[in-house]
Design a protein around this motif. Structure first.
Motif, PDB file in Angstrom:
ATOM      1  N   ARG A   1      32.543  49.906  40.769  1.00  0.00           N
ATOM      2  CA  ARG A   1      33.000  49.332  41.787  1.00  0.00           C
ATOM      3  C   ARG A   1      34.230  48.675  41.907  1.00  0.00           C
ATOM      4  N   PRO A   2      34.864  48.955  42.402  1.00  0.00           N
ATOM      5  CA  PRO A   2      36.367  49.201  42.913  1.00  0.00           C
ATOM      6  C   PRO A   2      36.929  47.825  44.008  1.00  0.00           C
ATOM      7  N   ARG A   3      37.625  47.067  43.472  1.00  0.00           N
ATOM      8  CA  ARG A   3      37.905  46.060  44.118  1.00  0.00           C
ATOM      9  C   ARG A   3      38.405  46.053  45.653  1.00  0.00           C
ATOM     10  N   PRO A   4      38.850  44.728  46.111  1.00  0.00           N
ATOM     11  CA  PRO A   4      38.863  45.253  47.451  1.00  0.00           C
ATOM     12  C   PRO A   4      40.751  45.610  47.547  1.00  0.00           C
ATOM     13  N   SER A   5      41.374  46.305  48.953  1.00  0.00           N
ATOM     14  CA  SER A   5      42.617  46.218  48.585  1.00  0.00           C
ATOM     15  C   SER A   5      43.553  44.992  49.066  1.00  0.00           C
ATOM     16  N   ILE A   6      45.072  44.993  49.105  1.00  0.00           N
ATOM     17  CA  ILE A   6      45.805  43.181  48.639  1.00  0.00           C
ATOM     18  C   ILE A   6      46.251  44.329  49.215  1.00  0.00           C
TER      19      ILE A   6
END
Length: 342
Positions: free
Chosen positions: A325-330
């Motif tokens: 479950r990768p997090r969105p890029s910042i």
């Protein structure tokens, strides 16, 4: 005259002007946006009311904001994978958990320089200073341990075996520590000095609890769960008092005894405000927009202001076996703190 007075009060009540609970639960609104910039993710925020500072986890360092001017004072460097921050009153030192280093960094609150690095259990996450025992508890989110330190010296005093992935803690100020166990969906109570676990209270239908707040007067625990539920538990008996709906992605919770408000910070971009009408009755009174990714929360006990943080988010990278479950890029340079109040 009595009839006229009654009629006037009735009219005011209908308008909501004579209702004490309405005045207490006025929705929060955005007071300030504090730009921080830089790169990296974030987790906990921590208010030091005595020092009038806000500490904000951010990537590999901990940002320090002056709450009088809302300007950056500097940063505590070399805190890789920073999660939790706490300051020991009167000791001139603070403690920061570094999840990537499996360590706790001790820093000088005046110079913001590192004083020492203390090995901890795996993936140290939340941290708590308990005034009653004068101890610092660094909680591992993997392996169910808490490394226990002397607040004044940083000396390791022992390890609490808590069993499970530990999330946010709370203290009753009388020697009892409460903490959410994320993977077992429970909240537990243990002794701040002997480290013995007294009770394990199930939170179902709540699941994967993270944020935790505590009402010391009424002995109420507020566990913010991943399945959009806030579970209210009697800390003396373990009995569930209420289960209420909250927003998606909650990771923080706060209780304000001056208003009776419980607030959860939800990563979807909202605050859920719940009012404690009585120790057995709770009402969702507002959903306040924040910004996507603003999932953690800190409350200033003096001003009663709430702080959360986020950045502009881009697309999430593809899922992998290691990161399902990768997090969105910042977006670099967009990190900021949001301050809310009445």
């Amino acid at each position: 005259m009595k009839t006229l007075r009654f009629a006037a009060l009735a009219a005011l009540a209908l308008l909501g002007l004579a209702s004490p609970s309405r005045a207490q639960t006025a929705p929060y609104h955005l007071l300030h946006t504090i730009p921080v910039g830089g790169e990296g993710g974030w987790d906990y925020l921590y208010v030091d009311p005595a020092g009038e500072r806000l500490y904000v986890s951010h990537g590999t360092q901990t940002e320090v904001i002056d709450l009088k001017t809302r300007k950056l004072l500097g940063a505590v460097p070399n805190t890789p994978g920073v999660h939790g921050i706490t300051v020991v009153p009167g000791a001139g030192r603070g403690y920061i958990t570094c999840g990537r280093a499996n360590a706790c960094v001790v820093f000088d609150v005046k110079t913001l320089q590192n004083l020492s690095t203390i090995p901890t259990g795996p993936k140290p996450d939340a941290i708590l200073y308990d005034q009653y025992s004068q101890r610092v508890f660094a909680f591992s989110n993997d392996g169910g341990k808490s490394t226990v330190l002397d607040g004044a010296s940083g000396k390791v005093l022992g390890t609490a075996e808590l069993g499970g992935d530990v999330e946010e803690p709370a203290t009753d100020g009388k020697g009892h520590i409460f903490v959410n166990i994320e993977d077992k969906s429970e909240v537990i109570e243990f002794d701040a000095k002997t480290l013995a676990v007294y009770h394990r209270y199930p939170l179902a239908p709540g699941a994967e609890p993270t944020g935790l707040a505590f009402d010391a007067k009424n002995n109420r625990l507020f566990s913010a769960c991943a399945n959009q539920k806030l579970v209210v538990t009697d800390s003396r008996t373990g009995k569930q008092v209420a289960v209420l709906p909250i927003g998606k992605g909650a990771d923080g919770a706060a209780f304000d005894p001056s208003t009776g408000n419980i607030v959860t910070s939800n990563g979807e971009g909202t605050l859920t405000v719940i009012h404690q009408d009585s120790p057995t009755k709770y009402t969702v009174v507002a959903t306040i927009p924040t910004a996507r990714g603003a999932r953690t929360l800190a409350q200033d006990p003096q001003t009663h202001h709430l702080f959360t943080c986020t950045a502009d988010l881009g697309a999430a990278p593809p899922a992998t076996t290691d990161i399902p479950r990768p997090r969105p890029s910042i977006v670099p340079g967009t990190f900021r703190v949001l301050e809310f109040g009445h």
